[in-house]
Write an enzyme that holds these catalytic residues in place. Sequence first.
Site, PDB file in Angstrom:
ATOM      1  N   ASP A  57      74.074  12.614-102.793  1.00  0.00           N
ATOM      2  CA  ASP A  57      73.280  12.083-103.897  1.00  0.00           C
ATOM      3  C   ASP A  57      74.132  11.940-105.150  1.00  0.00           C
ATOM      4  O   ASP A  57      74.600  12.929-105.713  1.00  0.00           O
ATOM      5  CB  ASP A  57      72.116  13.047-104.197  1.00  0.00           C
ATOM      6  CG  ASP A  57      71.261  12.557-105.353  1.00  0.00           C
ATOM      7  OD1 ASP A  57      70.397  11.705-105.109  1.00  0.00           O
ATOM      8  OD2 ASP A  57      71.476  13.008-106.499  1.00  0.00           O
ATOM      9  N   LYS A  92      71.933   5.853-108.135  1.00  0.00           N
ATOM     10  CA  LYS A  92      70.787   5.595-109.023  1.00  0.00           C
ATOM     11  C   LYS A  92      71.151   4.607-110.138  1.00  0.00           C
ATOM     12  O   LYS A  92      72.291   4.588-110.603  1.00  0.00           O
ATOM     13  CB  LYS A  92      70.296   6.904-109.651  1.00  0.00           C
ATOM     14  CG  LYS A  92      70.069   8.014-108.636  1.00  0.00           C
ATOM     15  CD  LYS A  92      69.451   9.256-109.246  1.00  0.00           C
ATOM     16  CE  LYS A  92      69.548  10.425-108.279  1.00  0.00           C
ATOM     17  NZ  LYS A  92      70.809  11.181-108.412  1.00  0.00           N
TER      18      LYS A  92
HETATM   19  N1  LIG Z   1      67.339  12.626-110.434  1.00  0.00           N
HETATM   20  C1  LIG Z   1      67.645  13.415-111.426  1.00  0.00           C
HETATM   21  O1  LIG Z   1      67.244  13.202-112.587  1.00  0.00           O
HETATM   22  C2  LIG Z   1      68.508  14.627-111.165  1.00  0.00           C
HETATM   23  C3  LIG Z   1      68.623  15.624-112.139  1.00  0.00           C
HETATM   24  C4  LIG Z   1      69.427  16.729-111.858  1.00  0.00           C
HETATM   25  C5  LIG Z   1      70.078  16.811-110.631  1.00  0.00           C
HETATM   26  N2  LIG Z   1      69.959  15.815-109.704  1.00  0.00           N
HETATM   27  C6  LIG Z   1      70.652  15.878-108.389  1.00  0.00           C
HETATM   28  O2  LIG Z   1      70.313  17.089-107.751  1.00  0.00           O
HETATM   29  C7  LIG Z   1      71.510  17.816-107.450  1.00  0.00           C
HETATM   30  C8  LIG Z   1      71.227  19.307-107.434  1.00  0.00           C
HETATM   31  O3  LIG Z   1      70.621  19.734-108.626  1.00  0.00           O
HETATM   32  P1  LIG Z   1      71.367  20.620-109.716  1.00  0.00           P
HETATM   33  O4  LIG Z   1      72.831  20.454-109.563  1.00  0.00           O
HETATM   34  O5  LIG Z   1      70.725  20.312-111.003  1.00  0.00           O
HETATM   35  O6  LIG Z   1      70.936  22.093-109.376  1.00  0.00           O
HETATM   36  P2  LIG Z   1      70.955  23.132-108.140  1.00  0.00           P
HETATM   37  O7  LIG Z   1      71.458  22.478-106.900  1.00  0.00           O
HETATM   38  O8  LIG Z   1      69.611  23.758-108.138  1.00  0.00           O
HETATM   39  O9  LIG Z   1      71.965  24.222-108.648  1.00  0.00           O
HETATM   40  C9  LIG Z   1      73.328  24.020-108.772  1.00  0.00           C
HETATM   41  C10 LIG Z   1      73.948  25.284-109.367  1.00  0.00           C
HETATM   42  O10 LIG Z   1      73.693  26.395-108.518  1.00  0.00           O
HETATM   43  C11 LIG Z   1      74.926  26.982-108.083  1.00  0.00           C
HETATM   44  N3  LIG Z   1      74.759  27.326-106.673  1.00  0.00           N
HETATM   45  C12 LIG Z   1      74.759  26.498-105.617  1.00  0.00           C
HETATM   46  N4  LIG Z   1      74.543  27.151-104.465  1.00  0.00           N
HETATM   47  C13 LIG Z   1      74.395  28.455-104.786  1.00  0.00           C
HETATM   48  C14 LIG Z   1      74.142  29.620-104.026  1.00  0.00           C
HETATM   49  N5  LIG Z   1      74.012  29.584-102.707  1.00  0.00           N
HETATM   50  N6  LIG Z   1      74.049  30.808-104.697  1.00  0.00           N
HETATM   51  C15 LIG Z   1      74.179  30.864-106.051  1.00  0.00           C
HETATM   52  N7  LIG Z   1      74.413  29.771-106.822  1.00  0.00           N
HETATM   53  C16 LIG Z   1      74.516  28.575-106.201  1.00  0.00           C
HETATM   54  C17 LIG Z   1      75.986  25.916-108.308  1.00  0.00           C
HETATM   55  O11 LIG Z   1      77.239  26.479-108.591  1.00  0.00           O
HETATM   56  P3  LIG Z   1      78.528  26.301-107.604  1.00  0.00           P
HETATM   57  O12 LIG Z   1      78.828  24.840-107.538  1.00  0.00           O
HETATM   58  O13 LIG Z   1      79.583  27.094-108.298  1.00  0.00           O
HETATM   59  O14 LIG Z   1      78.137  26.890-106.280  1.00  0.00           O
HETATM   60  C18 LIG Z   1      75.436  25.176-109.533  1.00  0.00           C
HETATM   61  O15 LIG Z   1      75.792  25.822-110.737  1.00  0.00           O
HETATM   62  C19 LIG Z   1      72.505  17.330-108.504  1.00  0.00           C
HETATM   63  O16 LIG Z   1      73.834  17.597-108.156  1.00  0.00           O
HETATM   64  C20 LIG Z   1      72.175  15.843-108.525  1.00  0.00           C
HETATM   65  O17 LIG Z   1      72.741  15.185-107.398  1.00  0.00           O
HETATM   66  C21 LIG Z   1      69.169  14.727-109.959  1.00  0.00           C
END
Ligand SMILES: NC(=O)c1ccc[n+]([C@@H]2O[C@H](COP(=O)([O-])OP(=O)(O)OC[C@H]3O[C@@H](n4cnc5c(N)ncnc54)[C@H](OP(=O)(O)O)[C@@H]3O)[C@@H](O)[C@H]2O)c1
Length: 327
Positions: A57, A92
């Site tokens: 994504d 997107k």
């Molecule tokens: N459509 C939208 O508006 C929108 C908005 C936000 C995000 N997104 C998409 O959704 C994806 C995921 O969301 P997100 O990045 O906001 O949040 P998330 O996946 O909920 O959290 C990511 C964070 O959690 C840590 N993490 C990952 N796995 C872990 C585990 N097993 N244990 C502890 N910590 C962990 C990561 O650090 P490390 O990398 O150091 O593991 C990072 O700091 C984004 O990358 C993007 O592609 C879309």
Amino acid sequence: MASKPGNSEPKVPKIVLNSGHKMPVIGFGCAAGKLPPLEELTSTFVKAMEVGYRHFDTSSAYGSEEALGKAVAKALEMGLIQSREELFITSKLWITHTHHDLVLPALKQTLETMGLEYLDLYLIHWPLRIKQAANAFKQEEGDALPFDMYGTWKAMEDCCKLGLTKSIGLSNFTCEKISKLLQSVTIPPAINQVEMNVGWQQRKLMPFCKEKCINVCAWSPLGASGTNWGSNAVIENQILKDIAASKSKTIAQVALRWVYEQGATLIVKSFNEERMKQNLQIFDFELSKEEKYQILQIPQRRVGRGDIFIQKNGPVKSVEELWDGEI
Ligand SMILES: NC(=O)c1ccc[n+]([C@@H]2O[C@H](COP(=O)([O-])OP(=O)(O)OC[C@H]3O[C@@H](n4cnc5c(N)ncnc54)[C@H](OP(=O)(O)O)[C@@H]3O)[C@@H](O)[C@H]2O)c1
């Protein structure tokens, strides 16, 4: 020399979208507050493919499209995948291009940046529009423009008909906006990608989208701990901590499993190999009725409210208006 995913890698189930195309239920998030340099980022995405991710994504706003495209080419070259069709790639449309005439050029630019012939899924990133030259994260008075949802969607449909994307969808849309949009679509949105986790369970949107056959895809399923747009509310939650300890699982795995058990798909980001692997290991356990009841008691708060997009003299004057009261 990298190896193909072997039998030890978890098999991620797929769902069939309303477009008829299949999508793995876990996607790899390609957004980060601070991205590593291009080569390192490319290697991270190749590593993700090695450990078993097939769904990625990104967005034209993330700065990771080029690295993802390079990772796809590298994975093919290495024999990690046999063909592009083995992957599900989402990007997107950014809010600078949410206008009928700007959608096709934006998608063509994305495909060029990635070196791909088509996307699997193209989403309208936010139901907003700003001037093309404006910086969404540092908006100035007058930058925000009215968003023409119908004209933009019509152009998304045209992209689909041209074969440049297999499916089209939405992101950060409310029940109200989707209801209005559905009255005039020829191709219904396959996905609505929104913030969803145990701390913001989307109790209104989930049943609404289910009834409309639109899959809800969760962003920030771990609450985006450690980022400047997230919080530690999920990863430090005591209820999840207790459930995880009783099942010899991690808090992250319990949080992701909960999303999956709601019938949503999810995008999770980790650039760390161990956590990448861990986040795929959610198909060998289930949450009990009692555990799900406990999770229902977690206080609810939308964290990614989109405050930065609000201009009090612009077309969207408050976060309440952005979310049509679903906040
Ligand atoms: N459509 C939208 O508006 C929108 C908005 C936000 C995000 N997104 C998409 O959704 C994806 C995921 O969301 P997100 O990045 O906001 O949040 P998330 O996946 O909920 O959290 C990511 C964070 O959690 C840590 N993490 C990952 N796995 C872990 C585990 N097993 N244990 C502890 N910590 C962990 C990561 O650090 P490390 O990398 O150091 O593991 C990072 O700091 C984004 O990358 C993007 O592609 C879309």
